[in-house]
Design an enzyme around this catalytic site. Structure first.
Site, PDB file in Angstrom:
ATOM      1  N   ASN A   9      62.337 -56.665   1.337  1.00 16.56           N
ATOM      2  CA  ASN A   9      63.400 -57.430   0.646  1.00 16.56           C
ATOM      3  C   ASN A   9      64.016 -56.648  -0.003  1.00 16.56           C
ATOM      4  OD1 ASN A   9      65.440 -58.749  -0.018  1.00 16.56           O
ATOM      5  ND2 ASN A   9      64.238 -60.725   0.378  1.00 16.56           N
ATOM      6  N   ASP A  66      56.083 -63.109  -3.470  1.00 15.36           N
ATOM      7  CA  ASP A  66      55.627 -63.783  -2.515  1.00 15.36           C
ATOM      8  C   ASP A  66      56.457 -64.615  -3.398  1.00 15.36           C
ATOM      9  OD1 ASP A  66      55.461 -63.677   0.562  1.00 15.36           O
ATOM     10  OD2 ASP A  66      54.623 -66.113  -0.292  1.00 15.36           O
ATOM     11  N   SER A  67      57.318 -65.033  -2.802  1.00 20.85           N
ATOM     12  CA  SER A  67      58.174 -66.436  -3.361  1.00 20.85           C
ATOM     13  C   SER A  67      59.144 -66.904  -1.920  1.00 20.85           C
ATOM     14  CB  SER A  67      58.808 -65.593  -4.151  1.00 20.85           C
ATOM     15  OG  SER A  67      59.728 -64.732  -3.422  1.00 20.85           O
ATOM     16  N   PHE A 145      71.068 -64.345  -3.206  1.00 27.61           N
ATOM     17  CA  PHE A 145      70.468 -64.056  -2.597  1.00 27.61           C
ATOM     18  C   PHE A 145      69.874 -64.962  -1.647  1.00 27.61           C
ATOM     19  CE2 PHE A 145      66.572 -62.246  -4.394  1.00 27.61           C
ATOM     20  CZ  PHE A 145      66.057 -62.179  -3.268  1.00 27.61           C
ATOM     21  N   TYR A 147      68.183 -68.549  -0.792  1.00 29.20           N
ATOM     22  CA  TYR A 147      68.402 -70.091  -1.132  1.00 29.20           C
ATOM     23  C   TYR A 147      69.847 -70.225  -2.224  1.00 29.20           C
ATOM     24  CZ  TYR A 147      65.061 -70.481   3.205  1.00 29.20           C
ATOM     25  OH  TYR A 147      64.513 -70.710   4.241  1.00 29.20           O
ATOM     26  N   ASP A 148      69.956 -68.598  -2.751  1.00 31.18           N
ATOM     27  CA  ASP A 148      70.732 -69.268  -4.079  1.00 31.18           C
ATOM     28  C   ASP A 148      72.240 -70.454  -3.685  1.00 31.18           C
ATOM     29  OD1 ASP A 148      68.839 -67.651  -5.743  1.00 31.18           O
ATOM     30  OD2 ASP A 148      70.230 -66.188  -5.672  1.00 31.18           O
ATOM     31  N   ARG A 174      61.538 -65.030 -10.378  1.00 25.36           N
ATOM     32  CA  ARG A 174      61.345 -63.837 -10.483  1.00 25.36           C
ATOM     33  C   ARG A 174      61.246 -63.072 -11.812  1.00 25.36           C
ATOM     34  NH1 ARG A 174      64.244 -63.190  -6.646  1.00 25.36           N
ATOM     35  NH2 ARG A 174      62.534 -63.194  -4.963  1.00 25.36           N
TER      36      ARG A 174
END
Ligand code: ITT
Length: 193
Positions: A9, A66-67, A145, A147-148, A174
């Protein structure tokens, strides 16, 4: 110091490199062939799977992120399935808004688990970062980016996508996780580990 960021990503690479400006650390994409199967049951599982997969093909310092977005009224969904909740980022937003339609309890959080692996392949550090908020009634904002645009920040009337990049980087899940990794690395460097 270069660290392989175990991701495909580019938004994660951009955000994380903005956060480490001036520290002497640079995150780079994994070599060709990075294609892990993220079949873990938690953010931590998948973070370790990605970190190991990137280490296997690079044998150097490797960090995985991983988020995802966890919504209380949806029992934590989309959670670890955040990147796969629908075909495109816009369809993923539409699906969440649809599933949340008519629901009063809109609390949610972003979560990030980072795993750092050393050049010998050992797990050096695992850290979590969380950012609390809620799901907006409609999307708004153009920054960030994922779901912001539908993530309303706690105690604010702004979505994450209405923040400039540097503002997001001060409060995001993050950036909180990365702060833990940077602290660990600077302590380790002082002890020459
Ligand atoms: P890699 O697995 O290659 O790192 P990915 O995008 O598939 O890339 P994840 O499996 O960690 O990564 O899924 C993360 C998803 O969660 C991401 O695609 C977004 O949909 C969402 N997400 C994570 N952090 C976000 C953020 O800061 N803002 C908005 N959405 C975010």
């Amino acid at each position: 110091m270069k660290i392989v960021l175990a991701t495909s990503n580019p938004n994660k690479v951009r955000e994380i490199n903005e956060m480490v400006q001036g520290t002497g650390i640079e995150f780079i994409l994994p070599p060709e062939g990075f294609d892990p199967v993220e079949d873990g049951e938690t953010f931590e599982d998948n973070s370790l799977i990605k970190a190991r997969a990137a280490w296997e093909i690079s044998h150097t310092w490797t960090l995985a992120d991983d988020s995802g977005l966890c919504i209380d009224a949806l029992d934590g969904a989309p959670g670890i399935y955040s990147a796969r909740y629908a075909e495109t980022p816009q369809k993923r937003i539409d699906r969440v808004l649809e599933e949340m339609s008519g629901i009063k309890n809109r609390t949610a959080h972003f979560e990030c688990c980072m795993t750092l692996i050393n050049p010998a392949g050992g797990v050096e550090k695992v850290v979590q970062g969380v950012c609390e908020g809620s799901i907006a009634l409609k999307q708004s904002g153009i920054h960030g980016f994922g779901y912001d645009p539908i993530f309303l920040l706690k105690d604010s009337d702004k979505t994450m996508a209405e923040l400039e990049d540097d503002e997001k980087n001060k409060i995001s899940h993050r950036s909180k996780a990365l702060a833990g990794i940077l602290k660990y690395l600077s302590t380790a460097a002082k002890q020459s580990i």
